[in-house]
Scaffold this active site. Structure first.
Site, short mmCIF file in Angstrom:
data_model
loop_
_atom_site.label_atom_id
_atom_site.label_comp_id
_atom_site.label_asym_id
_atom_site.label_seq_id
_atom_site.Cartn_x
_atom_site.Cartn_y
_atom_site.Cartn_z
N HIS A 1 0.84 -1.20 0.00
CA HIS A 1 0.00 0.00 0.00
C HIS A 1 0.87 1.25 0.00
O HIS A 1 0.66 2.16 -0.79
CB HIS A 1 -0.91 0.00 1.22
CG HIS A 1 -2.22 -0.71 1.00
ND1 HIS A 1 -2.30 -2.01 0.61
CD2 HIS A 1 -3.50 -0.28 1.11
CE1 HIS A 1 -3.56 -2.36 0.51
NE2 HIS A 1 -4.33 -1.32 0.80
N HIS B 1 0.86 -2.12 9.51
CA HIS B 1 2.30 -2.33 9.31
C HIS B 1 3.20 -1.79 10.43
O HIS B 1 2.81 -0.96 11.23
CB HIS B 1 2.77 -1.71 7.98
CG HIS B 1 2.43 -2.55 6.80
ND1 HIS B 1 3.11 -3.70 6.48
CD2 HIS B 1 1.47 -2.41 5.86
CE1 HIS B 1 2.58 -4.22 5.40
NE2 HIS B 1 1.58 -3.47 5.00
C1 LIG Z 1 2.95 2.77 -23.84
C2 LIG Z 1 2.35 2.29 -22.58
C3 LIG Z 1 2.88 0.97 -22.18
C4 LIG Z 1 2.53 0.60 -20.78
C5 LIG Z 1 3.20 -0.67 -20.28
C6 LIG Z 1 4.66 -0.53 -20.13
C7 LIG Z 1 5.30 -1.67 -19.42
C8 LIG Z 1 4.54 -2.13 -18.24
C9 LIG Z 1 4.65 -3.58 -18.09
C10 LIG Z 1 3.69 -4.30 -17.62
C11 LIG Z 1 2.46 -3.67 -17.10
C12 LIG Z 1 1.29 -4.46 -17.39
C13 LIG Z 1 -0.01 -3.91 -16.80
C14 LIG Z 1 -0.31 -2.46 -17.07
C15 LIG Z 1 -1.77 -2.25 -16.88
C16 LIG Z 1 -2.16 -0.91 -16.54
C17 LIG Z 1 -3.65 -0.88 -16.38
C18 LIG Z 1 -4.01 -1.35 -15.00
O1 LIG Z 1 -3.88 -0.60 -14.10
S1 LIG Z 1 -4.63 -2.92 -14.77
C19 LIG Z 1 -4.20 -3.41 -13.16
C20 LIG Z 1 -5.23 -3.18 -12.12
N1 LIG Z 1 -4.74 -3.64 -10.89
C21 LIG Z 1 -4.52 -2.82 -9.87
O2 LIG Z 1 -4.69 -1.64 -9.97
C22 LIG Z 1 -4.05 -3.48 -8.59
C23 LIG Z 1 -3.58 -2.47 -7.58
N2 LIG Z 1 -3.34 -3.13 -6.33
C24 LIG Z 1 -2.15 -3.55 -5.94
O3 LIG Z 1 -1.16 -3.34 -6.60
C25 LIG Z 1 -2.11 -4.28 -4.61
O4 LIG Z 1 -3.40 -4.61 -4.23
C26 LIG Z 1 -1.49 -3.44 -3.50
C27 LIG Z 1 0.00 -3.27 -3.81
C28 LIG Z 1 -2.14 -2.07 -3.37
C29 LIG Z 1 -1.63 -4.12 -2.15
O5 LIG Z 1 -1.22 -5.41 -2.20
P1 LIG Z 1 -2.03 -6.50 -1.32
O6 LIG Z 1 -1.20 -7.74 -1.44
O7 LIG Z 1 -2.09 -6.00 0.07
O8 LIG Z 1 -3.38 -6.62 -1.94
N1 LIG Z 2 -5.31 2.13 4.23
C1 LIG Z 2 -5.72 0.86 4.32
N2 LIG Z 2 -7.04 0.58 4.45
C2 LIG Z 2 -7.45 -0.69 4.57
N3 LIG Z 2 -6.65 -1.78 4.56
C3 LIG Z 2 -5.34 -1.56 4.43
C4 LIG Z 2 -4.80 -0.24 4.30
N4 LIG Z 2 -3.45 -0.34 4.21
C5 LIG Z 2 -3.15 -1.64 4.25
N5 LIG Z 2 -4.28 -2.38 4.39
C6 LIG Z 2 -4.39 -3.84 4.44
O1 LIG Z 2 -3.28 -4.37 5.16
C7 LIG Z 2 -2.77 -5.53 4.47
C8 LIG Z 2 -1.34 -5.29 4.08
O2 LIG Z 2 -1.27 -4.30 3.09
P1 LIG Z 2 0.01 -3.95 2.26
O3 LIG Z 2 1.02 -5.03 2.51
O4 LIG Z 2 -0.41 -3.87 0.83
O5 LIG Z 2 0.47 -2.62 2.74
C9 LIG Z 2 -3.67 -5.78 3.28
O6 LIG Z 2 -4.62 -6.73 3.67
P2 LIG Z 2 -5.21 -7.81 2.68
O7 LIG Z 2 -4.08 -8.29 1.81
O8 LIG Z 2 -5.78 -8.85 3.60
O9 LIG Z 2 -6.27 -7.06 1.92
C10 LIG Z 2 -4.31 -4.42 3.05
O10 LIG Z 2 -5.59 -4.50 2.46
#
Ligand SMILES: CCCCCCCC/C=C\CCCCCCCC(=O)SCCNC(=O)CCNC(=O)[C@H](O)C(C)(C)COP(=O)(O)O
Ligand SMILES: Nc1ncnc2c1ncn2[C@@H]1O[C@H](COP(=O)(O)O)[C@@H](OP(=O)(O)O)[C@H]1O
EC number: 3.6.1.-
Length: 326
Positions: A210, A288
């Site tokens: 995040h 975190h």
């Molecule tokens: C000329 C332009 C070219 C562009 C590409 C150049 C090269 C890039 C290479 C690969 C990229 C491929 C994908 C690009 C797609 C862009 C469009 C999108 O945004 S689609 C993806 C949608 N997904 C998200 O937005 C996911 C966001 N969330 C997270 O990343 C995670 O949830 C988190 C990091 C916020 C938290 O992790 P978590 O484990 O706690 O869930």
């Molecule tokens: N601002 C926020 N609001 C709600 N959830 C959050 C948050 N920041 C972090 N988290 C949650 O905390 C976990 C660790 O986040 P991260 O490693 O991306 O920072 C993730 O849980 P989940 O993976 O269970 O959704 C994420 O959704």
């Protein structure tokens, strides 16, 4: 590095004066420090079981004591401390979609791109797309895929983390994964696969995805919007001056110019950057450890440095990526 590329010519220093200010990035460490201090001193953010006598408390997450425990495990008092809060689900979890929308809204509407002199228009747009590609690639490798598990997942496993509380039965039932032994499940080793299989991702250093994404995304939009706005103000300023200077009894041709779309696009981009900042603040308070927030911040600031600050001193790199608004 050749010294010539580091010496500052008059043109370069003029360009640097108009470049987005590096000092703006200070907002991120300040936000994380204030959020972390708040989480350490606020009675609502600090669980009673983790008193000041606990030497590990400064490094431990606060109310969401185990951030990777599935939802519903605890019921935090604050709305933003819940993982299923609406902003987390529909804004952060699909955050790169919002950032992509905001960026293309700028690219397609801002006079800096659309009204650039012929020849410059293509170059400015290509350089902006390149900057978008750099930050998108960094986001993708860090959080989604790095020749297998993402950088964040690899760092977690390398520092001793693993998927716990998972039985092969639960894994097969919960995730529908075609696995029949614990060893096979461990091989999957991504946070997402672990969660889908009903396990708990525990033990190692869990770089905050995040913090990484919210800092990088908002800095990217901030620099791009600021660049486009500055350029807009310069164009508008010189147009107004030219208009004043001219013989102006006649009706202006520019009267039918409609600025509402570019203005709306800039407000939208600032809105996405602003909400990202707010969610960063919430992550700083509720989720975190200090160290995990710091590592997320360090990676994102590194990418922002390469994309926006390095071009101010390294001319060959500037020729490739450009600087927003110049
Ligand atoms: C000329 C332009 C070219 C562009 C590409 C150049 C090269 C890039 C290479 C690969 C990229 C491929 C994908 C690009 C797609 C862009 C469009 C999108 O945004 S689609 C993806 C949608 N997904 C998200 O937005 C996911 C966001 N969330 C997270 O990343 C995670 O949830 C988190 C990091 C916020 C938290 O992790 P978590 O484990 O706690 O869930
Ligand atoms: N601002 C926020 N609001 C709600 N959830 C959050 C948050 N920041 C972090 N988290 C949650 O905390 C976990 C660790 O986040 P991260 O490693 O991306 O920072 C993730 O849980 P989940 O993976 O269970 O959704 C994420 O959704």
């Amino acid at each position: 590095m050749a010294t010539s590329s580091r010496s500052v010519s008059p043109t370069q220093s003029k360009a640097n004066r108009r470049a987005p200010p590096a000092i703006a990035l200070i907002i991120y460490p300040i936000t994380l420090i204030v959020g972390s201090i708040f989480s350490a001193i606020s009675p609502t953010a600090r669980p009673p079981s983790r008193g000041s006598s606990d030497p590990a408390s400064a490094l431990a997450p606060t109310i969401a004591a185990d951030i990777n425990v599935p939802d519903g495990h605890s019921s935090p008092v604050n709305y933003f401390a819940r993982k299923n809060n609406i902003f987390n689900l529909y804004f952060v979890k699909i955050g790169w979609v919002w950032i992509t929308f905001a960026f293309f809204a700028l690219l397609l509407t801002q006079p800096y791109f659309t009204k650039a002199p012929s020849g410059l228009r293509g170059k400015r747009s290509a350089q902006a797309l390149l900057r978008y590609s750099i930050v998108t690639l960094a986001w993708f490798l860090t959080t989604q895929w790095f020749f297998g598990p993402a950088v964040i997942d690899r760092a977690f496993v390398l520092t001793g983390g693993k998927c716990e509380s998972l039985t092969p039965l639960a894994a097969a039932a919960g995730g529908g994964l075609a696995v029949d032994s614990w060893e096979e499940i461990k091989l999957i080793f991504t946070a997402a696969a672990c969660k889908v299989a009903g396990g708990v991702w525990r033990g190692g250093h869990d770089v905050s995805g995040h913090v990484f994404m919210l800092v990088l995304g908002s800095a990217f939009l901030g620099f791009e919007t600021l660049g486009a706005s500055r350029s807009y103000l310069n164009v508008a300023g010189s147009e107004a001056k030219a208009k004043d200077d001219s013989d102006d009894d006649s009706t202006s041709d520019n009267e039918d110019d409609d600025d509402s779309v570019p203005i709306f696009a800039r407000r939208f981009a600032w809105g996405v950057a602003g909400l990202s900042w707010w969610m960063l603040f919430m992550t700083a308070i509720w989720f975190h450890t200090w160290l995990e927030k710091l590592s997320g911040l360090a990676i994102s600031l590194g990418v922002a440095y390469v994309t926006y600050l390095l071009p101010q001193s390294l001319l060959p790199w500037r020729d490739i990526t450009g600087i927003p608004g110049l």
